[in-house]
Design a protein around this motif. Structure first.
Motif, PDB file in Angstrom:
ATOM      1  N   VAL B  80       0.838  -1.210   0.000  1.00 38.75           N
ATOM      2  CA  VAL B  80       0.000   0.000   0.000  1.00 38.75           C
ATOM      3  C   VAL B  80       0.872   1.260   0.000  1.00 38.75           C
ATOM      4  N   ALA B  83       1.008   3.392  -3.095  1.00 43.65           N
ATOM      5  CA  ALA B  83      -0.047   4.381  -3.324  1.00 43.65           C
ATOM      6  C   ALA B  83       0.261   5.666  -2.566  1.00 43.65           C
ATOM      7  N   PHE B 163      -1.766  -0.674  -6.631  1.00 41.76           N
ATOM      8  CA  PHE B 163      -1.900   0.414  -5.658  1.00 41.76           C
ATOM      9  C   PHE B 163      -1.325   1.715  -6.212  1.00 41.76           C
ATOM     10  N   ILE B 166      -4.035   3.717  -7.572  1.00 38.90           N
ATOM     11  CA  ILE B 166      -4.769   4.472  -6.553  1.00 38.90           C
ATOM     12  C   ILE B 166      -3.988   5.735  -6.165  1.00 38.90           C
ATOM     13  N   GLN B 177      -4.300   6.303   1.109  1.00 39.46           N
ATOM     14  CA  GLN B 177      -4.266   5.235   2.089  1.00 39.46           C
ATOM     15  C   GLN B 177      -5.688   4.735   2.393  1.00 39.46           C
ATOM     16  N   THR B 180      -7.312   2.423  -0.123  1.00 40.50           N
ATOM     17  CA  THR B 180      -6.856   1.031  -0.253  1.00 40.50           C
ATOM     18  C   THR B 180      -7.536   0.105   0.750  1.00 40.50           C
ATOM     19  N   ILE B 184      -7.898  -4.015   0.753  1.00 40.76           N
ATOM     20  CA  ILE B 184      -7.023  -4.940   1.479  1.00 40.76           C
ATOM     21  C   ILE B 184      -7.706  -5.614   2.659  1.00 40.76           C
TER      22      ILE B 184
END
Lengths: 337, 259
Positions: B80, B83, B163, B166, B177, B180, B184
């Protein structure tokens, strides 16, 4: 005219009829801008926030594609030969886009490597530039310890790592204190002496006057005036005469009395009347005689240098509006024009 | 692509990756919290839920079931950061400056995903240590352990490219954040990471039993514990490659348009 000596490709930057529209909000950021920047001098792009200065620089720096029109930098088309353009330009700006997590040296090293210079060359160049911009002592400190002026100098240094013949400076001194501004002006003048062409955008008449050999004035995406700073100032008058009257009534009568002393319209704001004049003291004396003869009371009289607002008032008949065209700015920025 | 431009594309990617790693080391806060979070998960599931509430039928008990799963979850959470990092660079205007340089455009993305892979490797090593400290005793041997680590890092690397998309569309790092999470959380919790899929309600088992995270977890767990891998290894690799082949082109196209 020196201009006839050049052929088109001799210009460092040349653009014809550049239009940039943003479908969102139906904004026309640039509305048919054409300009030619001769080599080896500072060319100024003067205008208030939202006039399209930054959009122009971003198009020339290949960051943004124009909606229509043709632009070449060093003879290369900014759309079709973007990579060639990138090899010949340096870009520094109002928002020093150096990496705050790295040291000054590391920033220069990174940009140098991304300019495809060999490691040994980059090391030498980074050291050299830190010295040139008085950053040697701070070179291995984190940028978090840098002042605004230091960051801006580093940003300029970063733009110079690859020795670009053409430099775009987008409001390089906005928000700086007077001393840092002077330092940066000195650095820019030093660069031009070495043959670099500089395209400078600014909101400050003083800055354009000090650095630029030629300039254009942008408003709402259009060029509303061009020439040398001297020509512009001659059109504008070199001094602003500001008279403060005792009442609104007096101000109206006074404004009518002195209207013919200036080529441009008088600006009346409450009891204050301002006109731009070529010869300050002489015009001030004449204005006083006329006002005194009518026995109108004055609360104050001042002579001052013209500001950008005065330029706009003189050129357009209205004050520069602070239109913020945010669409041109990178994400997350609110105050960029 | 000519050889010289390929050479410079690699140079640009490495320069970007190096810069990201430097930033990571200079501001260790994010790395510290990236390690703290999985440690919390280890302690929570090992001692709170794993004290008897969760029953699994494997040698060594729940801790041997849990740690390989937590490692997979940790690397997925780690991906993540691609991103977040991209959104931050866009926000700061750094990518704008890079766009005026004669660099390979892909370098911003490859540099970022490579540095996030290294970041994930660092975290993986720390959490492995924590796992051993709380009683994790895998029987698969060190070579299989390395192989298992490679499998989950590869999967996380491929997810990074998704990611990254994103990161490109988010208005800022915080939003990136947050965006995501809806991806996830179901992927890591509705999986075989913490509990056996057979303990879930039947309507969930279809998804949880076959989704890629469960496949990767099964492969990693089998390799680490030395139990039969079956087809999970190949299925995991196929998922990784599939995710990369689908998401990377989308992200690259978006990057070309968005920046």
């Amino acid at each position: 005219m020196t201009i006839s000596l050049y052929t088109v490709s001799d210009y460092a930057v040349s653009c014809t009829d550049i239009v940039k529209t943003y479908p969102k909000g139906n904004v026309r950021a640039l509305d048919g801008v054409s300009l030619n920047v001769p080599r080896g001098q500072v060319f100024g792009l003067l205008g208030p926030n939202g006039s399209g200065k930054t959009t122009m620089v971003r198009i020339l720096a290949t960051i943004l594609a124009p909606t229509s029109g043709l632009a070449t930098v060093n003879g290369f088309d900014v759309v079709k030969q973007a990579k060639k353009v990138r090899e010949t330009i340096g870009l520094a700006g109002q928002y020093a886009t150096v990496d705050p997590n790295l040291t000054g040296y590391e920033n220069l090293y990174m940009i140098g490597r991304l300019n495809h210079l060999e490691k040994a060359v980059v090391r030498q160049r980074a050291t050299e530039l830190l010295e040139q911009f008085n950053l040697t002592d701070a070179g291995h400190r984190s940028l978090k310890t840098y002042s605004g002026g230091m960051r801006r100098r580093l940003d300029l240094a970063a733009a110079l790592v690859g020795r670009p013949p053409i430099l775009f400076l987008d409001e390089p001194t906005t928000g700086l204190d007077p001393q840092s501004r002077q330092d940066l002006w000195g650095a820019i003048e030093g660069l031009v002496e070495t043959g670099v062409t500089v395209l400078l955008t600014t909101q400050y008449l003083e800055e354009a006057d000090r650095l630029a050999k030629q300039l254009v004035v942008l408003e709402k995406g259009k060029i509303i005036a061009e020439g040398t700073p001297a020509q512009l100032k001659a059109r504008l008058g070199t001094t602003v005469l500001a008279l403060t009257f005792h009442s609104l009534d007096d101000a109206a009568r006074g404004a009518a009395l002195i209207a013919d002393l200036s080529d441009s319209p008088a600006n009346r704001d409450g009891t204050v009347v301002e006109i731009t004049v070529n010869s300050g003291p002489r015009t001030a004396a004449e204005a006083l005689r006329r006002i005194d003869a009518q026995q109108i009371a004055l609360d104050g009289l001042a002579l001052r240098e013209p500001s950008l607002d005065d330029v706009f008032l003189s050129l357009t008949g209205h004050k520069a509006e602070d239109v913020v065209v945010d669409t041109a700015a990178p994400r997350g920025r609110k105050d960029r024009s | 692509m000519k050889f010289s431009s390929l050479k410079w594309a690699i140079n640009d990617s490495m320069t970007m990756a190096k810069r990201n790693i430097l930033a990571l080391v200079r501001v260790p806060t994010s790395l510290v919290f990236a390690v703290l979070q999985p440690i919390m998960f280890v302690l929570l599931f090992r001692y709170v839920f794993g004290g008897g509430a969760i029953q699994v039928n494997i040698p060594g008990g729940y801790v041997n079931y849990l740690i390989p799963g937590i490692l997979v979850q940790t690397t997925i959470f780690g991906s993540v950061s691609t991103a977040i990092g991209l959104a931050e660079d866009l926000e700061k205007g750094l990518i704008e400056r890079l766009r005026a340089l004669p660099i390979a455009r892909m370098a911003v993305l490859t540099g970022r995903t490579i540095s996030d892979l290294l970041r994930n490797l660092m975290i993986l090593i720390v959490i492995t240590g924590i796992g051993f400290a709380v009683g994790f005793r895998p029987g698969g041997g060190p070579l299989h352990y390395v192989e298992a680590s490679a499998i989950m890092l590869a999967f996380a690397y491929c997810l990074s490219w998704g990611f990254a998309y994103i990161g490109l569309i988010a208005p800022n790092a915080e939003a990136a954040q947050a965006m995501t999470f809806p991806l996830i959380f179901p992927l890591t919790f509705a999986s075989g990471i913490f509990v056996q899929v057979s303990s879930m309600p039947s309507w969930l088992q279809g998804f949880a039993g076959n989704q890629p995270v469960t496949m990767v977890t099964k492969a990693v767990r089998s390799l680490m514990l030395g139990t039969p891998v079956g087809n999970t290894l190949w299925v995991s690799l196929a998922w990784s490659i599939g995710v990369l082949l689908v998401l990377a082109p989308l992200t690259v196209a978006k990057f070309r348009r968005a920046t």
